[in-house]
Design a protein around this motif. Structure first.
Motif, mmCIF file in Angstrom:
data_model
loop_
_atom_site.group_PDB
_atom_site.id
_atom_site.type_symbol
_atom_site.label_atom_id
_atom_site.label_comp_id
_atom_site.label_asym_id
_atom_site.label_seq_id
_atom_site.Cartn_x
_atom_site.Cartn_y
_atom_site.Cartn_z
ATOM 1 N N LYS A 1 -5.799 -3.111 10.704
ATOM 2 C CA LYS A 1 -7.000 -2.371 10.288
ATOM 3 C C LYS A 1 -6.733 -0.863 10.288
ATOM 4 C CE LYS A 1 -11.887 -1.817 11.399
ATOM 5 N NZ LYS A 1 -12.985 -2.259 12.278
ATOM 6 N N VAL A 2 -6.088 -0.360 11.343
ATOM 7 C CA VAL A 2 -5.761 1.071 11.422
ATOM 8 C C VAL A 2 -4.780 1.458 10.310
ATOM 9 C CG1 VAL A 2 -4.609 2.840 12.820
ATOM 10 C CG2 VAL A 2 -6.246 1.274 13.890
ATOM 11 N N MET A 3 -3.757 0.644 10.135
ATOM 12 C CA MET A 3 -2.743 0.957 9.129
ATOM 13 C C MET A 3 -3.326 0.897 7.715
ATOM 14 S SD MET A 3 -0.216 1.822 10.915
ATOM 15 C CE MET A 3 1.216 1.823 9.854
ATOM 16 N N TYR A 4 -4.208 -0.061 7.477
ATOM 17 C CA TYR A 4 -4.853 -0.160 6.164
ATOM 18 C C TYR A 4 -5.741 1.068 5.922
ATOM 19 C CZ TYR A 4 -7.672 -1.858 2.295
ATOM 20 O OH TYR A 4 -8.306 -1.968 1.078
ATOM 21 N N GLY A 5 -6.456 1.506 6.962
ATOM 22 C CA GLY A 5 -7.287 2.709 6.839
ATOM 23 C C GLY A 5 -6.457 3.936 6.517
ATOM 24 N N ALA A 6 -5.302 4.051 7.161
ATOM 25 C CA ALA A 6 -4.404 5.182 6.891
ATOM 26 C C ALA A 6 -3.895 5.135 5.457
ATOM 27 C CB ALA A 6 -3.234 5.169 7.872
ATOM 28 N N GLU A 7 -3.563 3.943 4.993
ATOM 29 C CA GLU A 7 -3.081 3.786 3.624
ATOM 30 C C GLU A 7 -4.169 4.169 2.617
ATOM 31 O OE1 GLU A 7 -1.224 0.317 0.727
ATOM 32 O OE2 GLU A 7 -1.194 0.023 2.893
ATOM 33 N N GLN A 8 -5.412 3.780 2.916
ATOM 34 C CA GLN A 8 -6.530 4.126 2.034
ATOM 35 C C GLN A 8 -6.720 5.645 1.973
ATOM 36 O OE1 GLN A 8 -6.373 1.036 0.610
ATOM 37 N NE2 GLN A 8 -8.329 1.782 -0.060
ATOM 38 N N GLN A 9 -6.620 6.310 3.123
ATOM 39 C CA GLN A 9 -6.740 7.773 3.164
ATOM 40 C C GLN A 9 -5.633 8.427 2.338
ATOM 41 O OE1 GLN A 9 -9.040 9.886 4.792
ATOM 42 N NE2 GLN A 9 -10.215 8.007 4.947
ATOM 43 N N LEU A 10 -4.415 7.937 2.478
ATOM 44 C CA LEU A 10 -3.286 8.468 1.713
ATOM 45 C C LEU A 10 -3.522 8.265 0.222
ATOM 46 C CD1 LEU A 10 -0.451 9.691 1.539
ATOM 47 C CD2 LEU A 10 0.464 7.376 1.864
ATOM 48 N N HIS A 11 -3.973 7.083 -0.162
ATOM 49 C CA HIS A 11 -4.240 6.801 -1.579
ATOM 50 C C HIS A 11 -5.314 7.741 -2.128
ATOM 51 C CE1 HIS A 11 -2.432 2.519 -2.177
ATOM 52 N NE2 HIS A 11 -1.618 3.323 -1.532
ATOM 53 N N GLN A 12 -6.372 7.970 -1.366
ATOM 54 C CA GLN A 12 -7.433 8.879 -1.819
ATOM 55 C C GLN A 12 -6.893 10.293 -2.018
ATOM 56 O OE1 GLN A 12 -10.610 8.560 1.038
ATOM 57 N NE2 GLN A 12 -11.224 6.544 0.339
ATOM 58 N N TYR A 13 -6.076 10.735 -1.085
ATOM 59 C CA TYR A 13 -5.499 12.087 -1.169
ATOM 60 C C TYR A 13 -4.589 12.212 -2.392
ATOM 61 C CZ TYR A 13 -3.137 16.385 0.236
ATOM 62 O OH TYR A 13 -2.647 17.669 0.266
ATOM 63 N N LEU A 14 -3.719 11.230 -2.590
ATOM 64 C CA LEU A 14 -2.801 11.260 -3.725
ATOM 65 C C LEU A 14 -3.538 11.091 -5.049
ATOM 66 C CD1 LEU A 14 0.100 9.162 -2.187
ATOM 67 C CD2 LEU A 14 0.101 11.634 -2.622
ATOM 68 N N GLN A 15 -4.636 10.360 -5.048
ATOM 69 C CA GLN A 15 -5.450 10.172 -6.249
ATOM 70 C C GLN A 15 -6.161 11.476 -6.629
ATOM 71 O OE1 GLN A 15 -5.555 6.982 -7.744
ATOM 72 N NE2 GLN A 15 -6.567 7.948 -9.450
#
Length: 158
Positions: free
Chosen positions: A121-135
């Motif tokens: 759950k934590v790792m998925y949340g971090a990945e989502q944050q990274l995706h939003q930033y890169l998007q």
């Protein structure tokens, strides 16, 4: 997590194409010299970008590559996913351990036939944050920032 050199070259090549003063195609030789990379290596990268519709190949003697869509529509995430792939960054592989079972959320998820590991759950949340930033960052936003810095630098020189 580390992105490959191919991603670095792809992003820099797109910035070069987006910032081309001629606003037309740029030959692979010019791009390779600009980036300090071999033409054959860069050709493979550009081929991936072409297949995904990010760049367009212009045939002919004066051919080369150009952006297939406006720079403001090409996100860093788009480029990274083309070069690195679109797979999930983290997958919990310790699902049979007692530790994993302790970290698994009970209740609603379990009733639905599955449970979510808290680490996942934590790792998925971090990945989502990274995706939003890169998007949120496009080739155009970086070009605009570079031009702004150049203007500031030029003013300070005078």
């Amino acid at each position: 997590m580390q992105f490959s050199k191919s991603t670095d070259y792809a992003l820099h090549a797109l910035l070069h194409l987006g910032n081309s003063e001629r606003h037309n195609n740029v030959g692979i030789k010019e791009l390779a010299v600009s980036l300090g990379v071999s033409e054959s290596y860069l050709s493979k990268i550009m081929s991936k970008l072409r297949q995904d519709g990010i760049v367009r190949a212009v045939p002919g003697v004066n051919g080369g590559y150009e952006l297939a869509k406006p720079a403001e529509q090409i996100t860093f995430l788009d480029v990274i996913q083309v070069i690195e792939g679109r797979q999930q960054m983290f997958e919990c592989s310790n699902t049979n351990s007692k530790q994993h079972q302790l970290l698994t959320e009970q209740g609603e998820q379990e009733r639905k036939g599955g449970s979510e590991c808290l680490v996942e759950k934590v790792m998925y949340g971090a990945e989502q944050q990274l995706h939003q930033y890169l998007q949120a960052h496009t080739i155009q936003t970086v070009i605009d920032e570079a031009l702004k810095r150049k203007c500031t630098h030029d003013k300070n020189k005078k």
